[in-house]
Enzyme design. Structure first.
Site, PDB file in Angstrom:
ATOM      1  N   ILE A 101     -69.973  65.625   6.873  1.00 49.52           N
ATOM      2  CA  ILE A 101     -69.691  66.371   5.634  1.00 49.52           C
ATOM      3  C   ILE A 101     -70.209  65.629   4.395  1.00 49.52           C
ATOM      4  O   ILE A 101     -70.482  66.245   3.369  1.00 49.52           O
ATOM      5  CB  ILE A 101     -68.169  66.666   5.543  1.00 49.52           C
ATOM      6  CG1 ILE A 101     -67.908  67.891   4.684  1.00 49.52           C
ATOM      7  CG2 ILE A 101     -67.394  65.463   5.051  1.00 49.52           C
ATOM      8  CD1 ILE A 101     -66.513  68.461   4.846  1.00 49.52           C
ATOM      9  N   HIS A 158     -66.584  58.191  17.247  1.00 52.95           N
ATOM     10  CA  HIS A 158     -67.771  58.976  16.865  1.00 52.95           C
ATOM     11  C   HIS A 158     -68.981  58.073  16.712  1.00 52.95           C
ATOM     12  O   HIS A 158     -68.877  56.953  16.214  1.00 52.95           O
ATOM     13  CB  HIS A 158     -67.532  59.764  15.572  1.00 52.95           C
ATOM     14  CG  HIS A 158     -67.008  58.938  14.442  1.00 52.95           C
ATOM     15  ND1 HIS A 158     -65.681  58.577  14.327  1.00 52.95           N
ATOM     16  CD2 HIS A 158     -67.625  58.407  13.361  1.00 52.95           C
ATOM     17  CE1 HIS A 158     -65.506  57.858  13.244  1.00 52.95           C
ATOM     18  NE2 HIS A 158     -66.676  57.725  12.635  1.00 52.95           N
ATOM     19  N   ASN A 170     -68.607  52.652  13.850  1.00 52.38           N
ATOM     20  CA  ASN A 170     -67.655  51.755  13.207  1.00 52.38           C
ATOM     21  C   ASN A 170     -66.382  51.730  14.034  1.00 52.38           C
ATOM     22  O   ASN A 170     -65.813  52.794  14.324  1.00 52.38           O
ATOM     23  CB  ASN A 170     -67.356  52.253  11.785  1.00 52.38           C
ATOM     24  CG  ASN A 170     -68.622  52.346  10.942  1.00 52.38           C
ATOM     25  OD1 ASN A 170     -69.527  51.524  11.075  1.00 52.38           O
ATOM     26  ND2 ASN A 170     -68.707  53.358  10.087  1.00 52.38           N
ATOM     27  N   VAL A 174     -62.162  57.418  10.281  1.00 55.30           N
ATOM     28  CA  VAL A 174     -61.595  58.478  11.124  1.00 55.30           C
ATOM     29  C   VAL A 174     -61.382  57.891  12.520  1.00 55.30           C
ATOM     30  O   VAL A 174     -62.335  57.387  13.141  1.00 55.30           O
ATOM     31  CB  VAL A 174     -62.534  59.704  11.191  1.00 55.30           C
ATOM     32  CG1 VAL A 174     -61.954  60.761  12.120  1.00 55.30           C
ATOM     33  CG2 VAL A 174     -62.754  60.283   9.791  1.00 55.30           C
ATOM     34  N   HIS A 222     -72.601  57.830  14.773  1.00 60.59           N
ATOM     35  CA  HIS A 222     -73.378  58.362  13.650  1.00 60.59           C
ATOM     36  C   HIS A 222     -74.843  58.374  14.067  1.00 60.59           C
ATOM     37  O   HIS A 222     -75.395  57.320  14.422  1.00 60.59           O
ATOM     38  CB  HIS A 222     -73.268  57.440  12.427  1.00 60.59           C
ATOM     39  CG  HIS A 222     -71.903  57.346  11.822  1.00 60.59           C
ATOM     40  ND1 HIS A 222     -71.550  58.004  10.662  1.00 60.59           N
ATOM     41  CD2 HIS A 222     -70.797  56.649  12.187  1.00 60.59           C
ATOM     42  CE1 HIS A 222     -70.297  57.718  10.343  1.00 60.59           C
ATOM     43  NE2 HIS A 222     -69.813  56.889  11.251  1.00 60.59           N
TER      44      HIS A 222
HETATM   45  P1  5GP Z   1     -66.357  56.246   9.873  1.00 65.77           P
HETATM   46  O1  5GP Z   1     -66.393  55.422   8.634  1.00 65.77           O
HETATM   47  O2  5GP Z   1     -64.966  56.494  10.405  1.00 65.77           O
HETATM   48  O3  5GP Z   1     -67.298  55.734  10.931  1.00 65.77           O
HETATM   49  O4  5GP Z   1     -67.009  57.615   9.449  1.00 65.77           O
HETATM   50  C1  5GP Z   1     -66.334  58.814   9.309  1.00 65.77           C
HETATM   51  C2  5GP Z   1     -67.362  59.838   8.923  1.00 65.77           C
HETATM   52  O5  5GP Z   1     -66.789  61.104   9.061  1.00 65.77           O
HETATM   53  C3  5GP Z   1     -67.865  59.713   7.481  1.00 65.77           C
HETATM   54  O6  5GP Z   1     -69.277  59.599   7.475  1.00 65.77           O
HETATM   55  C4  5GP Z   1     -67.378  61.005   6.819  1.00 65.77           C
HETATM   56  O7  5GP Z   1     -68.303  61.518   5.890  1.00 65.77           O
HETATM   57  C5  5GP Z   1     -67.192  61.934   8.000  1.00 65.77           C
HETATM   58  N1  5GP Z   1     -66.131  62.914   7.842  1.00 65.77           N
HETATM   59  C6  5GP Z   1     -64.855  62.679   7.422  1.00 65.77           C
HETATM   60  N2  5GP Z   1     -64.131  63.814   7.423  1.00 65.77           N
HETATM   61  C7  5GP Z   1     -64.961  64.794   7.872  1.00 65.77           C
HETATM   62  C8  5GP Z   1     -64.777  66.194   8.079  1.00 65.77           C
HETATM   63  O8  5GP Z   1     -63.714  66.772   7.870  1.00 65.77           O
HETATM   64  N3  5GP Z   1     -65.854  66.880   8.528  1.00 65.77           N
HETATM   65  C9  5GP Z   1     -67.062  66.276   8.795  1.00 65.77           C
HETATM   66  N4  5GP Z   1     -68.052  67.072   9.225  1.00 65.77           N
HETATM   67  N5  5GP Z   1     -67.268  64.960   8.597  1.00 65.77           N
HETATM   68  C10 5GP Z   1     -66.235  64.218   8.138  1.00 65.77           C
END
Ligand code: 5GP
Length: 136
Positions: free
Chosen positions: A30, A98, A85, A94, A100
């Site tokens: 997003i 996941h 991460n 989150v 990236h």
């Molecule tokens: P992290 O820092 O946990 O590796 O990355 C979480 C990623 O999830 C971030 O790049 C953020 O932009 C994305 N993200 C967080 N909430 C949402 C959401 O509700 N929908 C989508 N599509 N991406 C999200």
């Protein structure tokens, strides 16, 4: 408690899903670092690399391998970083595992990608294109 990605996997909240199979879902981030920034998650809940079972991990890797060239080509990129991460100390926000997938163009800053926020409309269009490409 359910996390946001679990809800996306169950189609309970909207997301630009570009690929889905029995075990995994891929959707556009997003707040993309660059257009095409895609996340791949397992449907089965795991927090990160430290608790995912081998089978789910293999499925996530399989999906990443399947969609990576298509994501790269869809935005005319030449390369891709795949990042993950794990835990807050490493930047995880989150807590549902996941990957990236971040497309890279020649000369693009490697360590601190410029954030090029996309609009909802841009993401919708790109997701449509990717879904079509991935069906072939
Ligand atoms: P992290 O820092 O946990 O590796 O990355 C979480 C990623 O999830 C971030 O790049 C953020 O932009 C994305 N993200 C967080 N909430 C949402 C959401 O509700 N929908 C989508 N599509 N991406 C999200």
């Amino acid at each position: 408690m359910d996390d946001i990605f679990e809800k996306i996997a169950r189609h309970e909240v909207p997301a630009d899903i570009i690929y889905e199979d029995e075990d995994t879902v891929a959707f556009l981030d997003i707040m993309p670092d660059v257009p095409g920034h895609t996340l791949v998650i397992p449907k089965k809940k795991s927090r990160n690399i430290f608790d995912i079972d081998m089978e789910s991990w293999s499925k996530v890797a399989e999906t990443a391998r399947k969609i990576a060239p298509v994501v790269r080509d869809s935005v005319g990129a030449t390369g891709m970083q795949i990042r993950m991460n794990n835990e807050p100390s490493a930047g995880q926000v989150v807590f549902h595992l996941h990957l990236h997938l971040i497309p890279f163009h020649e000369g693009q800053e490697k360590n601190f990608p410029e954030k090029l926020p996309s609009t909802k409309e841009e993401r919708t269009q790109l997701a449509e294109k990717l879904r079509a490409l991935l069906q072939h």
